[in-house]
Design a protein around this motif. Structure first.
Motif, PDB file in Angstrom:
ATOM      1  N   VAL A  36      35.399  18.009  14.202  1.00  0.00           N
ATOM      2  CA  VAL A  36      34.565  19.145  14.738  1.00  0.00           C
ATOM      3  C   VAL A  36      35.031  19.368  16.251  1.00  0.00           C
ATOM      4  CG1 VAL A  36      32.514  20.812  15.199  1.00  0.00           C
ATOM      5  CG2 VAL A  36      32.985  19.478  12.872  1.00  0.00           C
ATOM      6  N   PRO A  37      34.663  18.581  17.124  1.00  0.00           N
ATOM      7  CA  PRO A  37      35.189  18.790  18.661  1.00  0.00           C
ATOM      8  C   PRO A  37      36.511  19.146  18.890  1.00  0.00           C
ATOM      9  CG  PRO A  37      33.643  17.057  18.528  1.00  0.00           C
ATOM     10  CD  PRO A  37      33.979  17.261  16.957  1.00  0.00           C
ATOM     11  N   GLY A  38      37.534  18.077  17.847  1.00  0.00           N
ATOM     12  CA  GLY A  38      38.815  18.373  17.849  1.00  0.00           C
ATOM     13  C   GLY A  38      39.295  19.682  17.512  1.00  0.00           C
ATOM     14  N   PHE A 102      26.433  15.011  19.396  1.00  0.00           N
ATOM     15  CA  PHE A 102      26.972  16.052  18.791  1.00  0.00           C
ATOM     16  C   PHE A 102      26.406  17.314  18.695  1.00  0.00           C
ATOM     17  CE2 PHE A 102      28.023  18.627  15.169  1.00  0.00           C
ATOM     18  CZ  PHE A 102      29.454  18.695  14.941  1.00  0.00           C
ATOM     19  N   ALA A 103      24.871  17.450  18.298  1.00  0.00           N
ATOM     20  CA  ALA A 103      24.114  18.487  18.608  1.00  0.00           C
ATOM     21  C   ALA A 103      24.029  19.164  19.957  1.00  0.00           C
ATOM     22  CB  ALA A 103      22.850  18.374  17.966  1.00  0.00           C
ATOM     23  N   ALA A 104      23.751  18.301  21.206  1.00  0.00           N
ATOM     24  CA  ALA A 104      23.839  18.362  22.481  1.00  0.00           C
ATOM     25  C   ALA A 104      25.396  19.459  22.781  1.00  0.00           C
ATOM     26  CB  ALA A 104      23.445  17.468  23.018  1.00  0.00           C
ATOM     27  N   LEU A 105      26.405  18.682  22.142  1.00  0.00           N
ATOM     28  CA  LEU A 105      27.631  19.225  22.670  1.00  0.00           C
ATOM     29  C   LEU A 105      27.714  20.680  22.407  1.00  0.00           C
ATOM     30  CD1 LEU A 105      30.113  18.036  23.627  1.00  0.00           C
ATOM     31  CD2 LEU A 105      30.968  17.926  21.134  1.00  0.00           C
ATOM     32  N   PHE A 106      27.347  21.371  21.508  1.00  0.00           N
ATOM     33  CA  PHE A 106      27.400  22.807  21.277  1.00  0.00           C
ATOM     34  C   PHE A 106      26.003  23.698  21.458  1.00  0.00           C
ATOM     35  CE2 PHE A 106      30.471  20.743  18.354  1.00  0.00           C
ATOM     36  CZ  PHE A 106      31.500  21.085  18.618  1.00  0.00           C
ATOM     37  N   VAL A 121      29.685  20.243  28.843  1.00  0.00           N
ATOM     38  CA  VAL A 121      30.385  19.861  27.704  1.00  0.00           C
ATOM     39  C   VAL A 121      30.962  18.501  28.306  1.00  0.00           C
ATOM     40  CG1 VAL A 121      32.415  20.152  26.082  1.00  0.00           C
ATOM     41  CG2 VAL A 121      31.019  21.931  26.680  1.00  0.00           C
ATOM     42  N   ALA A 122      31.541  18.342  29.195  1.00  0.00           N
ATOM     43  CA  ALA A 122      32.203  17.209  29.856  1.00  0.00           C
ATOM     44  C   ALA A 122      31.379  15.901  29.662  1.00  0.00           C
ATOM     45  CB  ALA A 122      32.822  17.358  31.082  1.00  0.00           C
ATOM     46  N   GLN A 190      25.227  26.550  18.150  1.00  0.00           N
ATOM     47  CA  GLN A 190      24.160  25.750  18.158  1.00  0.00           C
ATOM     48  C   GLN A 190      23.803  25.369  16.712  1.00  0.00           C
ATOM     49  OE1 GLN A 190      21.188  27.254  20.766  1.00  0.00           O
ATOM     50  NE2 GLN A 190      19.972  25.378  20.484  1.00  0.00           N
ATOM     51  N   ARG A 191      23.663  26.301  16.025  1.00  0.00           N
ATOM     52  CA  ARG A 191      23.124  25.980  14.450  1.00  0.00           C
ATOM     53  C   ARG A 191      24.009  24.993  13.927  1.00  0.00           C
ATOM     54  NH1 ARG A 191      23.317  31.019  12.911  1.00  0.00           N
ATOM     55  NH2 ARG A 191      25.530  30.962  12.060  1.00  0.00           N
ATOM     56  N   MET A 192      25.181  25.345  13.839  1.00  0.00           N
ATOM     57  CA  MET A 192      26.250  24.617  13.315  1.00  0.00           C
ATOM     58  C   MET A 192      26.131  22.954  13.813  1.00  0.00           C
ATOM     59  SD  MET A 192      29.327  22.663  14.370  1.00  0.00           S
ATOM     60  CE  MET A 192      29.991  23.751  15.375  1.00  0.00           C
TER      61      MET A 192
END
Length: 448
Positions: A36-38, A102-106, A121-122, A190-192
């Protein structure tokens, strides 16, 4: 009897299916973090948070540079834990906190856009990568920790590959849809993140249980020392390992570049962002079917020759994608499917060759070797999107916020196409040439 259930040779310990499935289930959660991040993070930055392409690429590259140091260190700590406690479970449990990152990333707070959003994000990406290393490194050291031979190591990783592919496929298909599809929003991302994080947690915990069961079934005697930094020096001096790592760096860079480029190719070359799901499906779904076939090919030709075939097929498929829209959607989707078939081989075969190298070297520091390997994978995961971001920047690609419509110059559209086709073909050719320098496979196969 399925392809994955072929009986190993008489010199192998046969691993029971139940623990194999439990071990492989851990790859579901890992697949979400890898995919997902990729797939979405670069697009999320440039087309939702209005981050310039060069800065977005940098925000994804810098955290991965830290991984070059973090992963070998995690591998060292994993070897120390193995020597002291007879297992690597504590690090695995620490890695189960990965879904939080992972949740915090988005979940970029407030109305942050541009440079502040890139900084968020970084920073979160650094934390997430460390947690991922805490799980991935001891997880991938498992084949070298077990009392199994050449073919059984391939079978073990084939189970892992099928489940990892399922995780990549499900997350790759669901993530764009959960984020809002053609009308993705910050709230949708965020929901994802929250929904996929919940699933990650369950699968990671199941993986920890599966590893414990495998160790009870076929663990090698616990070493009296944890390898230490001498194991790191030994890994870096190991000629076979160096060539394998160099080739895998090129492979990892290529596959992550393609993954990051998919949303751009779907929207700007094919004219519809929703086709991202179709392309991801075409890339990942074949691996569910062909992984047993790669297992058969590896048994007959050896892992090395099978891997060279996969690399060549990937390069050819990439050249077809460089033709773009004039080739027609069915041809392009077919070319992506060819990449997917090759991708399955490039995931199964190198990962089953690493424990061959460790066993041939007689190394006690399996975790340290694995840490160097996963650092290489992380580097490729950073370089791929960064190279594509640089190609977009060179073409004059214009960043935008969610809901904003911009007109891209012709040079940017050319960068979208050729960055998705010609650049991966060139990188994969380099991987093939490097891979030819690896010569251990025949010896490892004969010693099974």
């Amino acid at each position: 009897m399925t392809g994955l259930d072929q009986q190993p040779t008489s010199t192998d310990t046969t691993l029971p299916r139940g623990p194999l499935v439990g071990f492989a289930t851990g790859s579901l959660g890992m697949g979400v973090w890898v995919t997902v991040p990729g797939l979405l993070l670069l697009y999320f930055l440039t087309d939702v948070l209005a981050v310039a392409p060069w800065l977005a690429g940098l925000a994804l590259l810098l955290p991965k540079i830290a991984d070059v140091l973090l992963h070998p260190w995690v591998g060292h700590r994993s070897d120390v834990a193995q020597a002291r406690h007879g297992n690597r479970q504590r690090l695995l449990l620490l890695g189960c906190a990965l879904p939080v990152a992972f949740a915090a990333l988005f979940a970029v707070p407030g109305a942050l856009t541009g440079a502040p959003a890139a900084a968020w994000v970084a920073v979160v990406f650094v934390a997430g990568n460390l947690l991922f290393a805490a799980y991935q490194v001891p997880y991938l050291a498992t084949p070298a920790d077990l009392r199994i031979g050449y073919h059984e190591r391939t079978r073990l990783m084939a189970f892992r590959m099928v489940v990892l592919t399922l995780g990549i496929l499900l997350s790759g298909l669901l993530a764009p849809l959960l984020a809002g599809g053609d009308a993705a929003t910050r709230a949708g991302y965020q929901r994802m993140g929250l929904l996929l994080a919940a699933g990650m947690l369950v699968t990671l915990l199941v993986g920890v249980t599966g590893i414990a069961r495998l160790r009870r079934a076929a663990a090698t005697p616990t070493p009296t020392h944890g390898g230490g930094w001498r194991a790191l020096v030994a890994a870096l001096r190991d000629r076979q390992f160096r060539w394998l790592v160099a080739a895998y760096l090129a492979m990892s860079t290529t596959t992550h570049l393609v993954l990051a480029a998919v949303p751009y190719y779907a929207e700007y070359e094919l004219g519809r962002a929703g086709l991202t799901t179709v392309l991801v499906g075409a890339f990942v779904a074949p691996a569910l079917l062909v992984t047993p076939a790669w297992l058969v090919v590896a048994r007959r030709l050896g892992k090395q020759r099978a891997l060279l075939v996969a690399q060549g097929a990937f390069a050819v498929g990439s050249l077809v994608l460089a033709l773009g829209r004039p080739a027609g959607l069915p041809v392009l989707v077919g070319a992506v499917a060819v990449l997917g078939v090759a991708f399955a081989g490039m995931q199964l075969l190198p990962f089953s060759m690493v424990p061959d190298v460790i066993r041939a070297a007689g190394a006690a520091g399996a975790g340290t070797y694995t840490g160097v390997w996963t650092a290489t994978e992380a580097t490729g995961a950073a370089l791929g999107p960064y190279l594509y971001a640089l190609s977009l920047a060179a073409g004059g690609f214009v960043a935008s916020a969610a809901g904003e419509t911009v007109t891209q110059p012709g040079s940017a559209l050319a960068a979208v196409r050729y960055g998705f086709g010609l650049l991966p073909a060139a990188l994969m050719l380099a991987a093939l040439l490097l891979q030819r320098r690896y010569t251990l496979d025949a010896t490892a196969r004969a010693a099974n």
